[in-house]
Structure formats: structure tokens, C-alpha cells
Design a protein around this motif. Structure first.
Motif, short mmCIF file in Angstrom:
data_model
loop_
_atom_site.label_atom_id
_atom_site.label_comp_id
_atom_site.label_asym_id
_atom_site.label_seq_id
_atom_site.Cartn_x
_atom_site.Cartn_y
_atom_site.Cartn_z
N ASP A 23 0.69 -1.12 0.03
CA ASP A 23 -0.12 -0.22 -0.10
C ASP A 23 0.92 1.31 0.08
N LEU A 24 1.78 1.12 0.93
CA LEU A 24 2.89 2.55 0.87
C LEU A 24 4.12 2.26 1.82
N PRO A 25 5.08 2.70 1.31
CA PRO A 25 6.48 2.36 2.06
C PRO A 25 6.16 2.97 3.26
N SER A 26 6.66 2.37 4.40
CA SER A 26 6.59 2.77 5.61
C SER A 26 7.26 3.85 6.06
N GLY A 27 6.68 5.09 6.71
CA GLY A 27 7.32 6.31 6.77
C GLY A 27 7.06 7.28 5.77
N VAL A 28 6.15 6.97 4.95
CA VAL A 28 6.00 7.89 3.72
C VAL A 28 4.56 8.52 3.83
N GLY A 60 -6.69 -1.08 -4.72
CA GLY A 60 -7.90 0.04 -5.26
C GLY A 60 -7.70 1.24 -5.93
N THR A 61 -6.77 1.92 -5.35
CA THR A 61 -6.24 3.17 -5.98
C THR A 61 -4.96 3.49 -5.41
N TYR A 62 -4.33 4.32 -6.31
CA TYR A 62 -2.90 5.15 -6.01
C TYR A 62 -3.08 6.19 -4.91
N LYS A 63 -2.25 6.05 -3.79
CA LYS A 63 -2.27 7.07 -2.85
C LYS A 63 -1.36 8.18 -3.61
N PRO A 64 -1.87 9.52 -3.24
CA PRO A 64 -0.96 10.67 -3.93
C PRO A 64 0.42 10.68 -3.59
N GLY A 65 0.69 10.10 -2.16
CA GLY A 65 2.20 10.06 -1.79
C GLY A 65 2.98 9.20 -2.62
N LEU A 66 2.36 8.26 -3.23
CA LEU A 66 3.32 7.47 -4.07
C LEU A 66 3.81 8.17 -5.30
N LEU A 67 3.13 9.04 -5.75
CA LEU A 67 3.39 9.81 -6.97
C LEU A 67 3.80 11.18 -6.83
N ILE A 68 4.26 11.63 -5.65
CA ILE A 68 4.72 12.80 -5.32
C ILE A 68 6.11 12.71 -4.58
N VAL A 119 5.58 0.92 -8.96
CA VAL A 119 4.22 0.94 -8.31
C VAL A 119 3.17 -0.12 -9.08
N GLN A 120 2.44 -1.00 -8.34
CA GLN A 120 1.78 -1.96 -9.02
C GLN A 120 0.41 -1.68 -8.21
N LEU A 121 -0.69 -1.61 -9.29
CA LEU A 121 -2.04 -1.29 -8.71
C LEU A 121 -2.61 -2.47 -8.70
N VAL A 122 -3.46 -3.07 -7.82
CA VAL A 122 -3.94 -4.17 -7.75
C VAL A 122 -5.63 -4.02 -7.33
N GLY A 123 -6.42 -4.31 -8.43
CA GLY A 123 -7.92 -4.04 -8.04
C GLY A 123 -8.37 -4.99 -7.28
N ILE A 124 -9.29 -4.28 -6.36
CA ILE A 124 -10.09 -5.15 -5.40
C ILE A 124 -11.36 -5.15 -5.34
#
Length: 176
Positions: free
Chosen positions: A22-27, A48-56, A66-71
């Protein structure tokens, strides 16, 4: 950032492949900020969706691939879209039999200098490998550019005399 008790585990994880869920710990998920120590992942699997913190940045630089998995969630319409390799490939025109350098686009490069020819060579190489129909170079590294890439159209003087160009790459290395 990571809690102090988790920091030794984050340091130990650097010895092998790191997969974040879901997100690297600490970001920070919303801002991408890294207020302290954070885990740097090789791959981040998000659901489900990308977190903005993964893209900024700086968070994006901690996420790796980054791999998105639909749920099965139906997220609201996105205000911003992060294009993936397949998205960009689908947007690029495919050259046909009638395509020539002008239909495929001409990229002008005004970068590098006689002192810093590497910047010119890298910018020209990027334009050539990016699928441009032709590349025009203007600048004082022309001799080096033509030696390495004889297919490049070189113009003496500045961009005004370069002729037909649809997109320009300007800089780096333009200083003497």
C-alpha cells in the motif's frame, strides 16, 4: 516517519528486495512527505487506487515500481492521472507507410556546449530514441553531436534559424 522501534528493521530490510504493501513505511500517504526515516521499497503494491504520496516526491522515490491491484472498489473519478508505460504507449502515434520525418515530428535540441558536450549528446540521444521523425540541434557542441549522431540536422546560430520544429529540449549544460 517510522517509529524509532521500527528503524532497525527498516535498515535490515535494505539487504534484500523490499516490497511495500500500500505505501512504504514512513511515507505520508497524502503528501509524499518523509518526515523522518522511511523504508525505501523496490516495489510497492497498492490496492484499489493509488495514494497521492506514491506519486509525489520525495515519497515517489521511496516507492520503487508501483503496481496497482484492483479489489473491486469503485473509486471516485480521478482529478489527476498518473500515466503508466502502457498508457503512454497507447497515446503515441504509430508510424504508417506514409509517415515521414515531418509527420512523426521534429524535436529541436538547444543543450550542451563545447565545454559540456555530454549534455547535448544525452539530450539528442533521448530525442532520437523517443521516436521523433527528425532531430535538429543548435548549439556549440555541434561537432560532437554530428560525430556521434550523423543523422541529426545541425543548424548554426540559434533556434530561430533551425527550421521546422514541433517541440524543443532546452538545456542542460548550456553554460560555457
Amino acid at each position: 516517519g517510522l517509529r524509532p522501534a521500527a528503524e532497525p528493521y527498516a535498515r535490515a530490510a535494505r539487504r534484500g528486495a523490499v516490497v511495500a504493501v500500500d505505501l512504504p513505511s514512513g511515507v505520508d500517504a497524502d503528501t509524499g512527505e518523509v518526515p523522518g526515516v522511511a523504508l525505501r521499497a523496490d516495489v510497492t503494491v497498492c490496492f484499489g487506487t493509488y495514494k497521492p504520496g506514491l506519486l509525489i516526491d520525495p515519497g515517489a522515490s521511496y516507492a520503487g515500481a508501483v503496481q496497482l491491484v484492483g479489489i473491486g472498489l469503485e473509486p471516485p473519478a480521478a482529478e489527476v492521472t498518473a500515466l503508466q508505460h502502457a498508457d503512454v504507449a497507447a497515446l503515441l502515434p504509430v508510424p504508417g507507410a506514409e509517415s515521414d520525418k515531418y509527420r512523426r515530428g521534429v524535436v529541436g535540441v538547444a543543450a550542451g556546449s563545447a565545454t559540456y558536450p555530454g549534455a547535448a549528446l544525452l539530450a539528442v540521444a533521448g530525442a532520437l530514441h523517443g521516436g521523433a521523425g527528425a532531430v535538429r540541434y543548435v548549439g556549440t557542441a555541434a561537432e560532437e553531436v554530428v560525430r556521434r549522431f550523423p543523422e541529426v540536422l545541425v543548424t548554426e546560430g540559434g533556434p530561430a534559424g533551425a527550421g521546422r520544429v514541433q517541440a524543443w529540449v532546452v538545456g542542460p549544460g548550456g553554460g560555457e
